[in-house]
Design a protein around this motif. Sequence first.
Motif, PDB file in Angstrom:
ATOM      1  N   LEU A 100       2.059  -5.477  -7.268  1.00 30.00           N
ATOM      2  CA  LEU A 100       1.324  -4.412  -6.587  1.00 30.00           C
ATOM      3  C   LEU A 100       2.192  -3.730  -5.533  1.00 30.00           C
ATOM      4  N   ILE A 101       2.976  -4.527  -4.837  1.00 28.56           N
ATOM      5  CA  ILE A 101       3.855  -3.983  -3.793  1.00 28.56           C
ATOM      6  C   ILE A 101       5.008  -3.211  -4.418  1.00 28.56           C
ATOM      7  N   SER A 102       5.702  -3.832  -5.368  1.00 29.51           N
ATOM      8  CA  SER A 102       6.887  -3.213  -5.971  1.00 29.51           C
ATOM      9  C   SER A 102       6.558  -1.922  -6.704  1.00 29.51           C
ATOM     10  N   ASN A 103       5.376  -1.878  -7.330  1.00 26.66           N
ATOM     11  CA  ASN A 103       4.975  -0.686  -8.091  1.00 26.66           C
ATOM     12  C   ASN A 103       4.412   0.422  -7.216  1.00 26.66           C
ATOM     13  N   GLY A 104       4.220   0.139  -5.927  1.00 23.33           N
ATOM     14  CA  GLY A 104       3.659   1.151  -5.036  1.00 23.33           C
ATOM     15  C   GLY A 104       2.163   1.323  -5.176  1.00 23.33           C
ATOM     16  N   ASP A 105       1.476   0.348  -5.775  1.00 26.95           N
ATOM     17  CA  ASP A 105       0.027   0.432  -5.931  1.00 26.95           C
ATOM     18  C   ASP A 105      -0.694   0.179  -4.611  1.00 26.95           C
ATOM     19  N   VAL A 106      -0.032  -0.504  -3.682  1.00 26.09           N
ATOM     20  CA  VAL A 106      -0.576  -0.750  -2.350  1.00 26.09           C
ATOM     21  C   VAL A 106       0.514  -0.463  -1.317  1.00 26.09           C
ATOM     22  N   LYS A 107       0.095  -0.161  -0.113  1.00 28.87           N
ATOM     23  CA  LYS A 107       1.051   0.054   0.987  1.00 28.87           C
ATOM     24  C   LYS A 107       1.549  -1.290   1.494  1.00 28.87           C
ATOM     25  N   PHE A 108       0.602  -2.235   1.632  1.00 31.99           N
ATOM     26  CA  PHE A 108       0.971  -3.599   2.016  1.00 31.99           C
ATOM     27  C   PHE A 108      -0.135  -4.551   1.577  1.00 31.99           C
ATOM     28  N   VAL A 109       0.165  -5.839   1.608  1.00 26.49           N
ATOM     29  CA  VAL A 109      -0.759  -6.874   1.135  1.00 26.49           C
ATOM     30  C   VAL A 109      -1.057  -7.851   2.268  1.00 26.49           C
ATOM     31  N   VAL A 110      -2.357  -8.068   2.527  1.00 27.00           N
ATOM     32  CA  VAL A 110      -2.822  -9.059   3.496  1.00 27.00           C
ATOM     33  C   VAL A 110      -3.770  -9.971   2.735  1.00 27.00           C
ATOM     34  N   ALA A 111      -3.241 -11.019   2.098  1.00 32.43           N
ATOM     35  CA  ALA A 111      -4.049 -11.784   1.143  1.00 32.43           C
ATOM     36  C   ALA A 111      -3.631 -13.258   1.113  1.00 32.43           C
ATOM     37  N   SER A 112      -3.839 -13.951   2.252  1.00 33.18           N
ATOM     38  CA  SER A 112      -3.435 -15.365   2.368  1.00 33.18           C
ATOM     39  C   SER A 112      -2.083 -15.564   1.677  1.00 33.18           C
ATOM     40  N   TYR A 113      -1.127 -14.734   2.066  1.00 32.44           N
ATOM     41  CA  TYR A 113       0.159 -14.580   1.390  1.00 32.44           C
ATOM     42  C   TYR A 113       1.223 -15.378   2.144  1.00 32.44           C
ATOM     43  N   SER A 114       1.481 -16.598   1.689  1.00 32.56           N
ATOM     44  CA  SER A 114       2.432 -17.476   2.374  1.00 32.56           C
ATOM     45  C   SER A 114       3.861 -16.971   2.203  1.00 32.56           C
ATOM     46  N   ILE A 115       4.593 -16.951   3.297  1.00 29.82           N
ATOM     47  CA  ILE A 115       5.987 -16.513   3.284  1.00 29.82           C
ATOM     48  C   ILE A 115       6.869 -17.626   2.731  1.00 29.82           C
ATOM     49  N   ASN A 116       7.644 -17.334   1.700  1.00 27.22           N
ATOM     50  CA  ASN A 116       8.648 -18.285   1.221  1.00 27.22           C
ATOM     51  C   ASN A 116       9.845 -17.521   0.654  1.00 27.22           C
ATOM     52  N   GLU A 117      10.931 -18.235   0.423  1.00 25.80           N
ATOM     53  CA  GLU A 117      12.176 -17.581   0.020  1.00 25.80           C
ATOM     54  C   GLU A 117      12.079 -16.938  -1.364  1.00 25.80           C
ATOM     55  N   LYS A 118      11.344 -17.571  -2.266  1.00 27.72           N
ATOM     56  CA  LYS A 118      11.199 -17.014  -3.612  1.00 27.72           C
ATOM     57  C   LYS A 118      10.533 -15.644  -3.555  1.00 27.72           C
ATOM     58  N   ARG A 119       9.501 -15.524  -2.759  1.00 26.07           N
ATOM     59  CA  ARG A 119       8.799 -14.250  -2.636  1.00 26.07           C
ATOM     60  C   ARG A 119       9.632 -13.227  -1.872  1.00 26.07           C
ATOM     61  N   LYS A 120      10.399 -13.697  -0.892  1.00 25.90           N
ATOM     62  CA  LYS A 120      11.221 -12.780  -0.094  1.00 25.90           C
ATOM     63  C   LYS A 120      12.369 -12.180  -0.906  1.00 25.90           C
ATOM     64  N   ALA A 121      12.640 -12.737  -2.060  1.00 26.83           N
ATOM     65  CA  ALA A 121      13.644 -12.141  -2.942  1.00 26.83           C
ATOM     66  C   ALA A 121      13.105 -10.872  -3.593  1.00 26.83           C
ATOM     67  N   LYS A 122      11.768 -10.724  -3.602  1.00 19.19           N
ATOM     68  CA  LYS A 122      11.147  -9.583  -4.269  1.00 19.19           C
ATOM     69  C   LYS A 122      10.499  -8.599  -3.302  1.00 19.19           C
ATOM     70  N   VAL A 123       9.981  -9.118  -2.187  1.00 22.43           N
ATOM     71  CA  VAL A 123       9.291  -8.259  -1.211  1.00 22.43           C
ATOM     72  C   VAL A 123       9.715  -8.668   0.192  1.00 22.43           C
ATOM     73  N   ASP A 124       9.418  -7.822   1.163  1.00 22.20           N
ATOM     74  CA  ASP A 124       9.620  -8.170   2.564  1.00 22.20           C
ATOM     75  C   ASP A 124       8.277  -8.543   3.175  1.00 22.20           C
ATOM     76  N   PHE A 125       8.336  -9.219   4.310  1.00 23.41           N
ATOM     77  CA  PHE A 125       7.127  -9.624   5.026  1.00 23.41           C
ATOM     78  C   PHE A 125       7.184  -9.162   6.470  1.00 23.41           C
ATOM     79  N   ALA A 126       6.017  -8.949   7.046  1.00 22.28           N
ATOM     80  CA  ALA A 126       5.847  -8.823   8.489  1.00 22.28           C
ATOM     81  C   ALA A 126       5.044 -10.045   8.929  1.00 22.28           C
TER      82      ALA A 126
END
Length: 284
Positions: A100-126
């Motif tokens: 959803l983030i990479s395709n531009g379907d959403v501006k950002f995601v707030v969805a019990s989204y745990s930060i980890n290195e695997k995910r940070k390879a694909k998206v950034d976090f605040a």
Amino acid sequence: MKLYKAGAAVAAAVALALTATACGGSGDKASGEAGSSGGAKKDKVVIGIKFDQPGIGLKTPDGKFTGFDVDVATYVAKELGYQPDQIEFKQAISAERENLISNGDVKFVVASYSINEKRKAKVDFAGPYLIAHQDLLVRADDTSITKAEDLNKKKLCSVTGSTSAQNVKEKLAPEADLKQNAGYSECLTALESKAVDALTTDNSILAGFAAQEKNKGKFKLAGLSLSNENYGIGLKKGDKELQTKINAALKKMVSDGAWEAAVKTNFGPAGYKNEPAPQITEGS
């Protein structure tokens, strides 16, 4: 001759105006902004949240949205210049958040989204904006599961794409029979009907389910801290400007008391013991 020159000047001005209009639109599907100059109004912002997590992100039968993540998303959006009626919430199931983030379907995601290195390879976090701990939800009369190892040979439910299930399967109870569903509601139904023995995810999510009026007395938290989960706000890789703005909004939410109020409103009825607001680490 003067009339010709005047006509040419008008035509040139019209052409320039049309060119400026064509170039002024945003290519971001999820922002809906009309432009950045002249105080142009922002039409809407699309934000990914969970639709099936009481206390976190829930779409009610009447079409409203409630939960801590909803409150955080609404606050952040306000700081970015959007009013509540300019927010469009889009369902962000665990397995689809990066897409959803990479395709531009959403501006950002707030969805019990745990930060980890695997995910940070694909998206950034605040953030992070909340620290949760992985736990287990079991039936209220079940005394057979008091620690993670008790899940060996038992049926464990979680959602597809969840880090919680993999943590149990890979590190804590490798012989657990893992069942993965699209949403937590399906897992809860399976737990109540004894099709599975436990549901695992973050204690904040489990507390929300257990606190629902229809579920009171049916389930209990095992009270375990199987992992630390730092919830962050996911956004497109490399968007440092948005990351900085969201981090500033989160800091303000804590400082003005809105964060604490949202915790009490959404988790207080379940007796959930939250950690203090975490320090912002992403983007620093």
